[in-house]
Design a protein around this motif. Structure first.
Motif, short mmCIF file in Angstrom:
data_model
loop_
_atom_site.label_atom_id
_atom_site.label_comp_id
_atom_site.label_asym_id
_atom_site.label_seq_id
_atom_site.Cartn_x
_atom_site.Cartn_y
_atom_site.Cartn_z
N ARG A 23 16.80 82.64 53.42
CA ARG A 23 17.52 81.63 52.64
C ARG A 23 17.96 80.49 53.57
NH1 ARG A 23 20.44 86.22 50.40
NH2 ARG A 23 19.61 86.76 48.35
N ILE A 24 17.91 79.28 53.05
CA ILE A 24 18.31 78.10 53.81
C ILE A 24 19.62 77.59 53.23
CG2 ILE A 24 17.72 75.74 54.44
CD1 ILE A 24 14.80 76.56 54.34
N HIS A 25 20.64 77.51 54.07
CA HIS A 25 21.95 77.02 53.66
C HIS A 25 22.10 75.58 54.18
CE1 HIS A 25 23.02 81.12 52.51
NE2 HIS A 25 22.51 81.50 53.67
N PRO A 26 22.49 74.65 53.33
CA PRO A 26 22.59 73.24 53.77
C PRO A 26 23.68 73.06 54.81
CG PRO A 26 23.50 73.52 51.56
CD PRO A 26 22.86 74.82 51.91
N LEU A 27 23.35 72.34 55.87
CA LEU A 27 24.31 71.99 56.91
C LEU A 27 24.77 70.56 56.69
CD1 LEU A 27 22.57 73.49 60.08
CD2 LEU A 27 24.22 74.57 58.55
N THR A 28 26.04 70.30 56.91
CA THR A 28 26.59 68.97 56.70
C THR A 28 26.03 67.95 57.68
OG1 THR A 28 28.48 69.57 58.07
CG2 THR A 28 28.71 69.85 55.69
N ALA A 29 25.65 68.41 58.87
CA ALA A 29 25.09 67.50 59.87
C ALA A 29 24.30 68.32 60.86
CB ALA A 29 26.18 66.72 60.59
N VAL A 30 23.38 67.67 61.54
CA VAL A 30 22.58 68.32 62.56
C VAL A 30 23.28 68.18 63.89
CG1 VAL A 30 20.31 68.40 63.66
CG2 VAL A 30 20.52 67.72 61.27
N PRO A 31 23.31 69.22 64.71
CA PRO A 31 23.96 69.09 66.01
C PRO A 31 23.24 68.08 66.89
CG PRO A 31 22.69 71.11 65.90
CD PRO A 31 22.70 70.54 64.52
N THR A 32 23.99 67.16 67.45
CA THR A 32 23.40 66.17 68.34
C THR A 32 23.64 66.51 69.80
OG1 THR A 32 25.42 64.85 68.16
CG2 THR A 32 23.61 64.32 66.67
N GLY A 33 24.74 67.16 70.09
CA GLY A 33 25.00 67.54 71.46
C GLY A 33 25.03 66.34 72.38
N ALA A 34 24.49 66.50 73.56
CA ALA A 34 24.45 65.43 74.56
C ALA A 34 23.02 65.16 74.93
CB ALA A 34 25.27 65.82 75.79
N GLY A 35 22.45 64.15 74.33
CA GLY A 35 21.07 63.81 74.63
C GLY A 35 20.97 63.14 75.98
N ARG A 36 19.83 63.32 76.64
CA ARG A 36 19.63 62.71 77.96
C ARG A 36 19.15 61.29 77.77
NH1 ARG A 36 16.86 68.01 79.31
NH2 ARG A 36 18.47 69.27 80.29
N SER A 37 20.07 60.34 77.75
CA SER A 37 19.74 58.94 77.53
C SER A 37 20.35 58.12 78.66
CB SER A 37 20.28 58.46 76.18
OG SER A 37 20.02 57.09 76.00
N LEU A 38 19.63 57.09 79.11
CA LEU A 38 20.11 56.28 80.21
C LEU A 38 21.34 55.48 79.84
CD1 LEU A 38 16.71 54.98 81.64
CD2 LEU A 38 18.14 56.86 82.48
N THR A 41 15.57 73.68 59.62
CA THR A 41 15.29 72.80 58.49
C THR A 41 16.11 71.52 58.57
OG1 THR A 41 14.78 74.72 57.10
CG2 THR A 41 15.28 72.66 55.97
N ALA A 42 17.38 71.64 58.93
CA ALA A 42 18.23 70.45 59.05
C ALA A 42 17.72 69.52 60.15
CB ALA A 42 19.67 70.85 59.31
N ALA A 43 17.24 70.11 61.25
CA ALA A 43 16.70 69.28 62.34
C ALA A 43 15.43 68.55 61.91
CB ALA A 43 16.44 70.15 63.57
N HIS A 44 14.57 69.23 61.19
CA HIS A 44 13.33 68.59 60.73
C HIS A 44 13.64 67.45 59.76
CE1 HIS A 44 10.16 70.80 62.65
NE2 HIS A 44 10.67 71.97 62.29
#
Length: 389
Positions: free
Chosen positions: A158-173, A260-263
């Motif tokens: 079963r897929i439960h809807p998430l309010t947001a996708v985790p972004t964490g700390a992306g490696r960005s300059l 699923t939320a990430a996709h």
């Protein structure tokens, strides 16, 4: 080929009658014994005839979430010139059988059966092959043969809807996360032009060589990459009832929800299992293309390799497959969170989901963000409070 109880009795009677008739010079008994033996031989020849049947099946749909309806349509066609008399057929669907009416099916005609596929449990339900049993008119011999191939029905968690996708700390300059769906920094591949693509992205040299417009597909290296690590070790999920570990089922639902939320947010995500996965391919044995993450979760099983977590964390530390690590385990996996906590140097964000625990998890010196949840629905409900750690 199998001889029925009636056939065995008649065969024994034939041997006895022939023996007594020849031993004591009773030709009548010998004739009766020969007739009984001839009847068994005729029955074997009749049952050995193979009817020409064409079997097709179609699942509607072939991939469903746990608890959603799914059905299978089976069509059997008599491609021979004779009426298919004395036939009994049944289709295999998981652990049960479904009777199929093929008795006295006329040449060129077909019969169709539609039945429900059980989806109350996550997994891969093998459907087929059709088992056709042919008997002789006297019921002395029965021969069963398989027809058609096996068609799997994938029952996803079963897929439960998430309010947001985790972004964490992306490696960005520049220290931010760019959410451009098609990326804007690094060249990745070429693909065919579709209406709406910008002409400045057309790769003219390749287009001239292949004879059709090709555009550059870029990826954004600033997008955080998620790594979902599912603990499928049997030692981490010790509570098993009727062959099902509910804590593992809840962990599979949480993994499916995050993937699923990430996709949907166009974020790169990688699904890993701690223990060994089942061999790739259909239940019928035919190898196929690499399955998607939901198919892998449907086929996931508990592994007996209790020491696999140490090797998995070592590989994750060396390869650095992403920026955000989400570890999903059972109640007995809390004692080994130190291995996961050691990954904080390689992964800026680490979240642990513990399922089936009767008391809150003490993180200790690991410094991990831990979500204690009874099931996948509670994990999704509490996700909003920890998604921006």
């Amino acid at each position: 080929m199998g001889i029925t109880a009636r056939g065995v009795g008649l065969l024994v009677a034939a041997v006895v009658l022939l023996g007594v008739g020849f031993r004591f010079a009773y030709p009548e008994l010998a004739v009766l014994g020969a007739a009984a033996g001839a009847a068994v031989g005729y029955a074997a020849l009749t049952a050995a005839w193979r009817p020409r049947l064409l079997v097709t099946r179609s699942a509607d749909p072939d991939r469903v979430a746990r608890g959603e309806p799914a059905s299978m349509t089976l069509t059997v066609r008599n491609a021979g010139r004779l009426r298919s008399a004395n036939l009994l057929a049944e289709d295999r669907c998981g652990n049960r059988t479904v009777p199929v009416p093929v008795l006295r099916l006329r040449p060129g005609r077909d019969t169709e059966v539609r039945y429900d596929v059980p989806t109350h449990r996550r997994g891969v339900v093998p459907v087929g092959p059709l088992r056709v049993t042919r008997r002789d008119p006297l019921g002395l011999v029965a021969l069963a043969r398989p027809y058609g191939e096996t068609a799997p029905v994938w029952v996803h968690p079963r897929i439960h809807p998430l309010t947001a996708v985790p972004t964490g700390a992306g490696r960005s300059l520049d220290g931010r996360v760019d959410g451009v769906p098609h990326g804007s920094i690094t060249f990745n591949s070429l693909r065919e032009y579709v209406v709406g693509d910008e002409l400045r992205r057309v790769h003219w040299r390749t287009s001239a060589r292949v004879g059709e417009l090709m555009v550059r597909e870029n990826v954004d290296t600033s997008l955080p990459r998620l790594v979902v690590l599912l603990d499928n070790r049997a030692v981490a999920h010790p509570q098993v009832v009727d062959g099902v570990a509910e804590s593992f089922e809840s962990a599979c639902e949480a993994a499916a929800s995050v993937v699923t939320a990430a996709h949907r947010a166009d974020l790169p995500v990688l699904l890993l299992l701690v223990g060994a996965e089942p061999e790739r391919g259909d239940p019928g044995g035919a190898a196929g293309p690499a399955p998607g993450p939901l198919d892998r979760l449907a086929a996931a099983e508990l592994s007996g390799d209790g020491d696999a977590l140490r090797a998995t964390t070592t590989r994750l530390r060396q390869d650095r497959l992403g920026d955000t690590l989400i570890f999903l385990t059972g109640p007995a996996g809390r004692g080994e969170l130190g291995h996961v906590g050691a990954l904080r140097g390689a992964y800026p964000s680490v979240v642990v989901g513990v399922f089936g625990a009767t008391e809150p998890t003490a993180t200790g010196a690991t410094g991990l963000v831990v979500v204690d949840a009874a099931d996948g629905a509670q994990f999704a409900a509490e996700w909003d409070g920890v998604r921006r750690w």
